[in-house]
Every structure is written in structure tokens, then in C-alpha cells.
Write an enzyme that holds these catalytic residues in place. Structure first.
Site, PDB file in Angstrom:
ATOM      1  N   PHE A 281      -1.205 -38.970  39.899  1.00  0.00           N
ATOM      2  CA  PHE A 281      -0.907 -37.682  38.756  1.00  0.00           C
ATOM      3  C   PHE A 281      -0.332 -37.860  38.160  1.00  0.00           C
ATOM      4  O   PHE A 281       0.971 -36.659  37.029  1.00  0.00           O
ATOM      5  CB  PHE A 281      -0.075 -36.519  39.109  1.00  0.00           C
ATOM      6  CG  PHE A 281      -1.096 -35.296  40.491  1.00  0.00           C
ATOM      7  CD1 PHE A 281      -2.428 -35.374  40.194  1.00  0.00           C
ATOM      8  CD2 PHE A 281      -0.901 -35.979  42.035  1.00  0.00           C
ATOM      9  CE1 PHE A 281      -3.610 -34.742  41.406  1.00  0.00           C
ATOM     10  CE2 PHE A 281      -1.319 -35.511  43.125  1.00  0.00           C
ATOM     11  CZ  PHE A 281      -3.117 -34.730  42.157  1.00  0.00           C
ATOM     12  N   LEU A 282       0.994 -38.889  38.009  1.00  0.00           N
ATOM     13  CA  LEU A 282       1.906 -39.496  36.743  1.00  0.00           C
ATOM     14  C   LEU A 282       1.012 -39.176  35.005  1.00  0.00           C
ATOM     15  O   LEU A 282       0.108 -39.564  35.256  1.00  0.00           O
ATOM     16  CB  LEU A 282       2.327 -40.808  36.535  1.00  0.00           C
ATOM     17  CG  LEU A 282       1.259 -42.318  36.612  1.00  0.00           C
ATOM     18  CD1 LEU A 282       1.009 -42.311  35.275  1.00  0.00           C
ATOM     19  CD2 LEU A 282       1.395 -43.515  36.966  1.00  0.00           C
TER      20      LEU A 282
ATOM     21  N   CYS B  25      -7.498 -40.397  30.975  1.00  0.00           N
ATOM     22  CA  CYS B  25      -7.946 -39.960  32.118  1.00  0.00           C
ATOM     23  C   CYS B  25      -8.604 -38.416  31.933  1.00  0.00           C
ATOM     24  O   CYS B  25      -9.547 -38.205  31.976  1.00  0.00           O
ATOM     25  CB  CYS B  25      -6.883 -39.086  32.741  1.00  0.00           C
ATOM     26  SG  CYS B  25      -6.322 -40.571  33.690  1.00  0.00           S
TER      27      CYS B  25
END
Ligand code: NAD
Length: 483
Positions: free
Chosen positions: A159-160, A273
Site C-alpha cells: 500500500f506504499l 497504480c
């Protein structure tokens, strides 16, 4: 623990570095020899050419040779390994589905090596790549096909946020583990022992399919929220004079149920993303015969947002781009990174050139080499001679007729002075990030200022003559569509 990290890009390298900080023996493996050579050199510039993240070089320097090792060959290393993290790129295909070719190549290679290892200790293969729901099962099948013994598969989505990869990996808000067996949960608890029972980090154990879905839901929800602000808050403030975006944000988000994160207006969300993950989720839901209207609308709003201000410059400011020179400030998709993937700047360049712009004078504090590589690529060769690269914002602005601020680099907050010192009005400032707090001084000095989340501002007499506070007809029809 003995750990292999496969793929050492934006996710894999910070992940490997932070795991090594906790005393694990970490082998960071990549097929890209140049990349591994750069990491091994320990040289800041070399490393940052591939991944530029605050704190990364220091972490690599501190742990390399002790806990962190770089390699292009893991055939001798797989023996005795406890966990293998797969951090491969999974870019979108034309139809929106995920291109799993890099991931599958790595999985098959690993399976061959693991099938032939001597020590048959339990090894967990962990998906950190964002992969379609069901990929952990696929990985399991690949391992079985190759005859791998005593293994487990798990999903541990990443989730960075880029620009905060090291800090985010040291202190994530949650760790999500999807696995099937207590044995595999146990191995990963040891890998992540610093996060288990942490007072502020949620450590969630669930099924692989749930973990995979959590990643897609989280990313598409964030993009939906960003798009709500761009597509509704932004449009209102761009249509009706006197709406103050910052007050709007404060008023709406002063409700515990409404997040402040993402409650801003910008030229859309880029990066590797958001766009990719929402397309993949649309594809997966379509495949399951489900409606994707909401996600499709969010995707479209976000993509259009990247160049929307250029259309507004034409319709609202009456700016004719033909044969003009435009300064483009900020090329990376956001500040503190050199990553150009899905950056608004890519679409901005296409849109400007399509409108007949003669030259684009580009500047970014970090992403110049990456941008050059991108625009020099063979399929983009027709573009490169119209883009020039400059050493500073001032140099890029010099000789331009207009300016587009595309990235939220802090140094752009002082742009009004640079503009005043460098070019004379008439000059149009398109602020895709609301980066110029003292825009009023620019307007007083005769420059035109067109921000996202605000109406066109120009010296008073003329702007009143032209808009008179009315919503332009194209914008009005768009507002209807959104309603
Ligand atoms: N970038 C982000 O902010 C972010 C955040 C969360 C999740 N993710 C997900 O993590 C995954 C990795 O993303 P990334 O941004 O790190 O990608 P990246 O392109 O930066 O890195 C991928 C690396 O894998 C290497 N590689 C390719 N094939 C290989 C093989 N067969 N064996 C070994 N190495 C191989 C490449 O050389 C490259 O170094 C993606 O699925 C992405 O969606 C990314």
C-alpha cells in the site's frame, strides 16, 4: 529469516531495504543487470536513477553486505529460504487487463529452482505485486505443476505511496496477509514480527482472495474520492466565481466521516497504480458479468482531468495554442519522485502538440532523465524535437507564451516572482496544482491565471467584459452530464 525479494523496482527495493533493517537476511534479485550493478555500487546517483525515495540510499548503504545482498542469480540462494516476495511489474494491457508476463516468467523460474532445492523447509511465496484476484491460486498451481514440495502461497498487497516508500514501509497503516494455513501465517508473522501486536498498525490475516480484493478496493476508492473532488468540487469552483476551494475543503471535511486526504483539486492522479488498478478491476468485474458504470466514470473523469485545463484555456481564456511556446513545469506524476508512469505531463504534451504548439520547454527537479528516456523512445520520436529540457523553472519560462504547472513540487510555490522577472504579459498561467498562493499579484501585474478549482482570473475590466460570472456553455453542459 532468509528472504528473497524478486523484482527490485519502486516496491521491491524499498521493501528489501526495510526488511534488512530488521535483521533478516535479504536477497534482492532482478533480471535487470544494469539495475543490480547500480544498486551494488552504493552510489547515490546510480541508485536514484532507478528508484528515488527519501531515506532509501542510506538504508541500502547501512545494510548492504551485512543483511542486504543484490543478485541477478538466485539458483544458489533458494535453499533454506523462508519467504519469497514477488514484486514484479504488472502493467495494464490495451484491454485494461493486467499484463502478467513478467510475474509469470518469474514464477515459473522460481518454481524450477524451488523444485530442485536440497533443503525442503517450508517456503512461502508471497505476492506483493498487485495482481488480479485469484492469482495466489494460480501461483499455487504453477508450483504444483513443477513439483515444488512444502510450500505455501500468500497475498500481501503493498500500500506504499511513492515519495514515502521507506517511511511507509517502516510504519505502514496496515499489513494485510492472505494465506490458507496457520503455518504460512506463522512464517509471515516472524517476517513482520515488528508489526504484529503493534498498537497503531493493523495486522490483518485473511484469505488470499480477500487480501487481493482489499488492494483493488483501496486504490479504486482513493481514486473515486480524488475524482469526486476534481469532478464535482473543482467543476463548481471553476464555474461559479467566488467559490473558495480551500474553504470548501474545510467545510466539507469537517465531518469525521469525510476524509481530508484527497480533498483537493488537481490535474488528476497519475502514477503506476491508480489508472492500472481501476482498469484491471473493471476488466475483472466485466468478466464476472457485473456492472462497472461507477468505476468507468471515475476512470474517465481522472483521465480527462489531466488535460482539462488546456481545453479551459481555449474556451475560457480564448487562448490559441497554435505556434505558441509553452513552459511545462513538473514532469513526474507527483513531487519527490522521478516516476513518469501515467504522469499528467505525458497527456499534457500530447494535447499541446495536437493543438499546434510550436515548442514545449520542460523542467522537473528530478525526472528530467526519465522524461528524456520516455520521449526519446522509438515510438515517440516524432515528439522529441519539439520538447526541450531546461535547468530551471526560470529558464523554461523564458521565451514562453504560457505556462502549465503539472507537478506539485514545493519550489513552484514561488513561481509568481519568477514569472514576473522572466516574461511580460500577455502570458497565461495554467495552474494544474493550485501551486501559486500569491496569484493575485500576478493578476494585478496583467498576467492571466487559470487554476484547477477556480475561474479564470485576469485584470478586472477585461475579465468582467468577457465572462460576467457566467458558466461557459461547454462547461455548463458538462455540469449537466455530471449531475
Ligand atoms: N509503484 C508503486 O507505488 C506501487 C505501490 C503498490 C503496489 N505496486 C505494485 O507492485 C508491483 C511492482 O511495482 P513497481 O512499481 O515496483 O514496478 P517496477 O517496474 O518499478 O519494478 C519491477 C521490477 O521487476 C523486475 N523484473 C521483471 N521481470 C523480472 C523477473 N522475471 N525476475 C526478476 N525481476 C524481474 C524489473 O526489472 C523491475 O526492476 C506492481 O504490481 C505494482 O502494481 C506498486
Amino acid at each position: 529469516m532468509k528472504i528473497i525479494v524478486v523484482g527490485t523496482g519502486f516496491v521491491g527495493l524499498p521493501h528489501a531495504a526495510v526488511l534488512s533493517e530488521y535483521g533478516h537476511e535479504v536477497y534482492a534479485y532482478d533480471i535487470d543487470h544494469k539495475r543490480i550493478k547500480a544498486y551494488k555500487s552504493g552510489d547515490r546517483e546510480e541508485i536514484e536513477r532507478y528508484v528515488n525515495e527519501p531515506g532509501l540510499v542510506a538504508s541500502v548503504a547501512e545494510n548492504m553486505g551485512r543483511y542486504l545482498f543484490f543478485t541477478t542469480d538466485i539458483s544458489e540462494i533458494v535453499d533454506g529460504t523462508d519467504a519469497v516476495f514477488l514484486c514484479l511489474n504488472t502493467p495494464p494491457k490495451r484491454d485494461g487487463s493486467s499484463d502478467l508476463s513478467y510475474y509469470l516468467n518469474a514464477a515459473h523460474h522460481l518454481a524450477e529452482l524451488l523444485a530442485n532445492r536440497e533443503q525442503k523447509n517450508r517456503v512461502v511465496l508471497v505476492n506483493k505485486s498487485t495482481v488480479p484476484v485469484g492469482t495466489a491460486r494460480l501461483l499455487e498451481n504453477i508450483m504444483e505443476e513443477h513439483g515444488v514440495e512444502n510450500f505455501g502461497v500468500a497475498s500481501n498487497p503493498e500500500f506504499l505511496a511513492q515519495g514515502n516508500a521507506i517511511a511507509g514501509s517502516r510504519r505502514p497503516d496496515r499489513v494485510v496477509i492472505g494465506a490458507d494455513s496457520e503455518e504460512d501465517f506463522g512464517i509471515l508473522r516472524r517476517v513482520y514480527s515488528q508489526f504484529v501486536n503493534h498498537v497503531r498498525i493493523r495486522y490483518l490475516e485473511t484469505t488470499p482472495e480477500t487480501a487481493e480484493t482489499i488492494k483493488y478496493m483501496a486504490n479504486t476508492l482513493l481514486l473515486t474520492y480524488i475524482s469526486f473532488w476534481n469532478g464535482v468540487g473543482g467543476r463548481m469552483a471553476e464555474s461559479v466565481p467566488n467559490i473558495r476551494m480551500e474553504d470548501l475543503k474545510l467545510g466539507v471535511t469537517s465531518d469525521d466521516r469525510i476524509s481530508t486526504w484527497g480533498s483537493y483539486v488537481s490535474n488528476g492522479a497519475g502514477g503506476s497504480c491508480f489508472g492500472k488498478d481501476i482498469q484491471s478491476l473493471i476488466y475483472q468485474l466485466n468478466n464476472a458479468g457485473r456492472s462497472t458504470d461507477l468505476l468507468q466514470a471515475v476512470y474517465n473523469i481522472n483521465e480527462y482531468q489531466k488535460t482539462y485545463i488546456i481545453d479551459r484555456a481555449v474556451y475560457e481564456a480564448g487562448f490559441n495554442f497554435n505556434q505558441k511556446t509553452v513552459a511545462l513545469l513538473g514532469l513526474a506524476f507527483k513531487k519527490r519522485t522521478n516516476d513518469m508512469r501515467d504522469s499528467a505531463a505525458l497527456k499534457v504534451v500530447e494535447s499541446l502538440l495536437a493543438r499546434g504548439v510550436k515548442a514545449i520547454r520542460a523542467y522537473d527537479p528530478l525526472a528530467m532523465d526519465d522524461a528524456r528516456d520516455f520521449w526519446f523512445s522509438p515510438d515517440k520520436n516524432h515528439l522529441f524535437d519539439r520538447i526541450t529540457y531546461h535547468a530551471s523553472a526560470k529558464e523554461a519560462i523564458s521565451g514562453s507564451d504560457a505556462l502549465y504547472v503539472s507537478t506539485d513540487w514545493e519550489e513552484f510555490r514561488g513561481l509568481s516572482r519568477t514569472i514576473e522577472m522572466t516574461v511580460k504579459p500577455p502570458f497565461l498561467v495554467m495552474d494544474g496544482r493550485r501551486m501559486i498562493p500569491d496569484f493575485e499579484t500576478l493578476v494585478k501585474a496583467g498576467y492571466e491565471y487559470l487554476p484547477v478549482g477556480g475561474t479564470l482570473l485576469k485584470a478586472k475590466a477585461e475579465s468582467q467584459k468577457r465572462d460576467n460570472g457566467k458558466v461557459p456553455s461547454k462547461m455548463a453542459s458538462e455540469l449537466e452530464t455530471l449531475a
